[in-house]
Design a protein around this motif. Structure first.
Motif, PDB file in Angstrom:
ATOM      1  N   UNK A  36      -1.703   4.446 -18.922  1.00 57.09           N
ATOM      2  CA  UNK A  36      -0.692   3.384 -18.932  1.00 57.09           C
ATOM      3  C   UNK A  36       0.294   3.565 -17.787  1.00 57.09           C
ATOM      4  N   UNK A  37       0.689   4.807 -17.514  1.00 52.40           N
ATOM      5  CA  UNK A  37       1.597   5.048 -16.392  1.00 52.40           C
ATOM      6  C   UNK A  37       0.954   4.708 -15.058  1.00 52.40           C
ATOM      7  N   UNK A  38      -0.382   4.755 -15.012  1.00 55.05           N
ATOM      8  CA  UNK A  38      -1.104   4.350 -13.815  1.00 55.05           C
ATOM      9  C   UNK A  38      -1.363   2.845 -13.795  1.00 55.05           C
ATOM     10  N   UNK A  39      -0.754   2.126 -14.751  1.00 59.03           N
ATOM     11  CA  UNK A  39      -0.910   0.662 -14.884  1.00 59.03           C
ATOM     12  C   UNK A  39      -2.353   0.260 -15.165  1.00 59.03           C
ATOM     13  N   UNK A  40      -3.068   1.107 -15.913  1.00 51.05           N
ATOM     14  CA  UNK A  40      -4.462   0.835 -16.242  1.00 51.05           C
ATOM     15  C   UNK A  40      -4.670   0.602 -17.735  1.00 51.05           C
ATOM     16  N   UNK A  41      -3.581   0.481 -18.487  1.00 46.91           N
ATOM     17  CA  UNK A  41      -3.694   0.351 -19.932  1.00 46.91           C
ATOM     18  C   UNK A  41      -4.432  -0.910 -20.367  1.00 46.91           C
ATOM     19  N   UNK A  42      -4.124  -2.040 -19.756  1.00 47.36           N
ATOM     20  CA  UNK A  42      -4.795  -3.288 -20.143  1.00 47.36           C
ATOM     21  C   UNK A  42      -6.284  -3.222 -19.831  1.00 47.36           C
ATOM     22  N   UNK A  43      -6.619  -2.672 -18.673  1.00 40.92           N
ATOM     23  CA  UNK A  43      -8.025  -2.525 -18.297  1.00 40.92           C
ATOM     24  C   UNK A  43      -8.733  -1.595 -19.268  1.00 40.92           C
ATOM     25  N   UNK A  44      -8.070  -0.518 -19.643  1.00 38.46           N
ATOM     26  CA  UNK A  44      -8.659   0.419 -20.602  1.00 38.46           C
ATOM     27  C   UNK A  44      -8.933  -0.262 -21.931  1.00 38.46           C
ATOM     28  N   UNK A  45      -7.985  -1.034 -22.410  1.00 36.96           N
ATOM     29  CA  UNK A  45      -8.157  -1.696 -23.700  1.00 36.96           C
ATOM     30  C   UNK A  45      -9.344  -2.659 -23.684  1.00 36.96           C
ATOM     31  N   UNK A  46      -9.627  -3.269 -22.522  1.00 32.77           N
ATOM     32  CA  UNK A  46     -10.777  -4.173 -22.425  1.00 32.77           C
ATOM     33  C   UNK A  46     -12.094  -3.415 -22.402  1.00 32.77           C
ATOM     34  N   UNK A  47     -12.104  -2.238 -21.799  1.00 32.29           N
ATOM     35  CA  UNK A  47     -13.357  -1.505 -21.611  1.00 32.29           C
ATOM     36  C   UNK A  47     -13.661  -0.507 -22.725  1.00 32.29           C
ATOM     37  N   UNK A  48     -12.629   0.005 -23.384  1.00 32.65           N
ATOM     38  CA  UNK A  48     -12.791   1.130 -24.297  1.00 32.65           C
ATOM     39  C   UNK A  48     -12.758   0.676 -25.753  1.00 32.65           C
ATOM     40  N   UNK A  49     -13.059   1.627 -26.632  1.00 31.73           N
ATOM     41  CA  UNK A  49     -13.113   1.345 -28.065  1.00 31.73           C
ATOM     42  C   UNK A  49     -12.002   2.131 -28.762  1.00 31.73           C
ATOM     43  N   UNK A  50     -11.183   1.490 -29.591  1.00 29.94           N
ATOM     44  CA  UNK A  50     -10.092   2.211 -30.251  1.00 29.94           C
ATOM     45  C   UNK A  50     -10.608   3.194 -31.301  1.00 29.94           C
TER      46      UNK A  50
ATOM     47  N   UNK B  31     -21.837  11.465 -20.130  1.00 28.95           N
ATOM     48  CA  UNK B  31     -22.052  10.365 -21.070  1.00 28.95           C
ATOM     49  C   UNK B  31     -20.768   9.641 -21.464  1.00 28.95           C
ATOM     50  N   UNK B  32     -19.908  10.273 -22.280  1.00 30.11           N
ATOM     51  CA  UNK B  32     -18.737   9.581 -22.784  1.00 30.11           C
ATOM     52  C   UNK B  32     -17.526  10.485 -22.832  1.00 30.11           C
ATOM     53  N   UNK B  33     -16.390   9.877 -23.173  1.00 34.17           N
ATOM     54  CA  UNK B  33     -15.128  10.611 -23.280  1.00 34.17           C
ATOM     55  C   UNK B  33     -14.323  10.075 -24.449  1.00 34.17           C
ATOM     56  N   UNK B  34     -13.739  10.977 -25.196  1.00 33.59           N
ATOM     57  CA  UNK B  34     -12.694  10.614 -26.147  1.00 33.59           C
ATOM     58  C   UNK B  34     -11.368  10.823 -25.435  1.00 33.59           C
ATOM     59  N   UNK B  35     -10.546   9.784 -25.395  1.00 30.44           N
ATOM     60  CA  UNK B  35      -9.260   9.844 -24.712  1.00 30.44           C
ATOM     61  C   UNK B  35      -8.145   9.941 -25.739  1.00 30.44           C
ATOM     62  N   UNK B  36      -7.571  11.143 -25.928  1.00 30.75           N
ATOM     63  CA  UNK B  36      -6.455  11.270 -26.858  1.00 30.75           C
ATOM     64  C   UNK B  36      -5.222  10.554 -26.328  1.00 30.75           C
ATOM     65  N   UNK B  37      -4.213  10.463 -27.165  1.00 31.97           N
ATOM     66  CA  UNK B  37      -3.068   9.606 -26.861  1.00 31.97           C
ATOM     67  C   UNK B  37      -2.345  10.002 -25.584  1.00 31.97           C
ATOM     68  N   UNK B  38      -2.275  11.295 -25.266  1.00 30.70           N
ATOM     69  CA  UNK B  38      -1.575  11.663 -24.029  1.00 30.70           C
ATOM     70  C   UNK B  38      -2.361  11.250 -22.794  1.00 30.70           C
ATOM     71  N   UNK B  39      -3.706  11.182 -22.904  1.00 31.08           N
ATOM     72  CA  UNK B  39      -4.498  10.653 -21.794  1.00 31.08           C
ATOM     73  C   UNK B  39      -4.263   9.151 -21.636  1.00 31.08           C
ATOM     74  N   UNK B  40      -4.192   8.440 -22.756  1.00 28.11           N
ATOM     75  CA  UNK B  40      -3.947   6.997 -22.718  1.00 28.11           C
ATOM     76  C   UNK B  40      -2.554   6.715 -22.164  1.00 28.11           C
ATOM     77  N   UNK B  41      -1.573   7.518 -22.554  1.00 30.99           N
ATOM     78  CA  UNK B  41      -0.227   7.371 -21.997  1.00 30.99           C
ATOM     79  C   UNK B  41      -0.256   7.514 -20.475  1.00 30.99           C
ATOM     80  N   UNK B  42      -1.027   8.497 -19.984  1.00 36.16           N
ATOM     81  CA  UNK B  42      -1.124   8.690 -18.539  1.00 36.16           C
ATOM     82  C   UNK B  42      -1.771   7.485 -17.866  1.00 36.16           C
TER      83      UNK B  42
END
Length: 369
Positions: free
Chosen positions: A56-70, A43-54
């Motif tokens: 971002x290192x994969x250059x997916x941070x902007x895409x994540x921000x568009x798709x995910x909820x803070x 169903x879903x995932x909570x992504x803690x900050x170290x997952x989000x950092x990872x």
């Protein structure tokens, strides 16, 4: 230096993240998935900050921000809705990164669409693997690789074939996951909210945006199978909005909670990553984060490795990752013990020490992997 021939077995979060990380380092891999289509159960995932950092290192941070909820705050309540602790995310993670919630299908789609040259062969299982990288596929084809990566989850065929036949250890908990529509009693918030009942009963809600809520419920159980009757009756005493959300849970995904804690993840030309190596309780929401970190660390080590030095790179990978993984496993156990204290004692502990406990759980994860 000749490019390594790499096979990734499994196209879940771990496998797709590694494929992305390898491409970012100018490398490539074959990816096989035993299912005929990419599954996104859970169903879903909570992504803690170290997952989000990872990510971002994969250059997916902007895409994540568009798709995910803070997510900006964590709240702990008793089953009647009384507040035990409220913790701003920044007090847990500092400046590491933001936290988000996302549907599994969106995360998988994001990872898949990020791949440029990698092809995923669906409906292709691995039937035999040697520690030296010789692989037999379900269609009878045989190939030899410089490296085979087992990213095939908690029931990993790679682990069973090359490492050990030990079954995942049942943690004495079973769970259900589903996505529900917002109800009048669950107005849109940015909060991760867990409600704690007696005898280990837990109900978690995390908004996904677009009027959707990721719901996770678990109970203690002596057996890794669903209980008799309607499982939702175990949460009948929980306050609003739980009853209205449970009305939408007819097709909830069921799973026993298990753990993999084996002493070794590497062979001369085979390595395990993600849940195949170290599946853990979802208590800290670190399963996906650890898989993402695994992918980054392994890809970085492989980027400067030739075929004859693969085993050394794998040894370095295990040495870097094991202390961090062991910390997460141990903290999950501690958190689960706290959750299973008698309700009055647990509630008192969380009211007066909840933030201190949560911050201590996560402190070593502030450092980059």
């Amino acid at each position: 230096m000749a490019e390594l021939r790499i096979l990734i077995v499994g196209a879940g979060i771990a496998g797709l993240s590694l494929a992305r990380a390898l491409e970012a380092n100018g490398m490539s891999a074959d990816v096989v998935e035993r299912d005929s289509e990419l599954r996104t159960t859970g169903a879903g995932l909570y992504l803690p900050a170290n997952a989000v950092r990872a990510l971002n290192r994969l250059s997916l941070g902007d895409n994540l921000a568009r798709r995910a909820h803070p997510v900006t705050r964590q709240r702990m309540l008793d089953h009647r809705g009384r507040v035990l602790a409220e913790i701003p995310i920044r007090r847990i993670w500092g400046e590491v990164d933001d936290c988000f919630a996302i549907s599994r299908s969106d995360l998988h789609a994001m990872l898949c669409s990020s791949l440029v040259a990698t092809q995923i062969r669906l409906g292709t299982a691995v039937t035999d693997i040697s520690a030296e990288g010789a692989v037999t596929f379900s269609g009878g084809e045989q190939q030899t690789y410089d490296l085979v990566v087992g990213a095939d989850g908690v029931n990993s065929a790679v682990r069973r074939s090359v490492f050990c036949h030990a079954a995942p250890r049942f943690l004495g908990q079973i769970c259900w996951r589903f996505i529900a529509q917002q109800t009048p009693d669950s107005a849109e918030t940015t909060d991760w909210t867990v409600r704690l009942g007696s005898r280990g009963r837990t109900f978690l809600t995390v908004p996904l945006g677009n009027n959707l809520i990721y719901c996770y419920a678990d109970i203690n159980s002596a057996y890794p199978v669903p209980p008799a009757g309607d499982w939702r009756s175990h949460f009948a005493a929980f306050a609003d909005p739980v009853p209205a959300l449970l009305e939408q849970a007819e097709d909830a995904h069921f799973a026993p909670l298990t753990e993999i804690n084996i002493p070794d993840w590497v062979r001369p030309r085979v390595v395990l990553i993600g849940d195949a190596a170290h599946a853990c309780s979802p208590s800290m929401a670190q399963g996906g984060a650890m898989a993402l970190e695994d992918a980054l660390v392994l890809a970085d080590l492989l980027s400067t490795t030739s075929s004859e030095y693969v085993s050394q790179a794998l040894a370095a990978y295990q040495a870097r990752r094991r202390p961090r993984i062991q910390w997460v496993l141990e903290q999950n156990h501690r958190r689960d013990k706290t959750r299973n204290l008698p309700s009055p004692l647990r509630n008192l502990a969380l009211r007066f020490g909840g933030e201190r406990l949560v911050r201590a759980n996560h402190a070593p994860l502030h450092d980059a992997p």
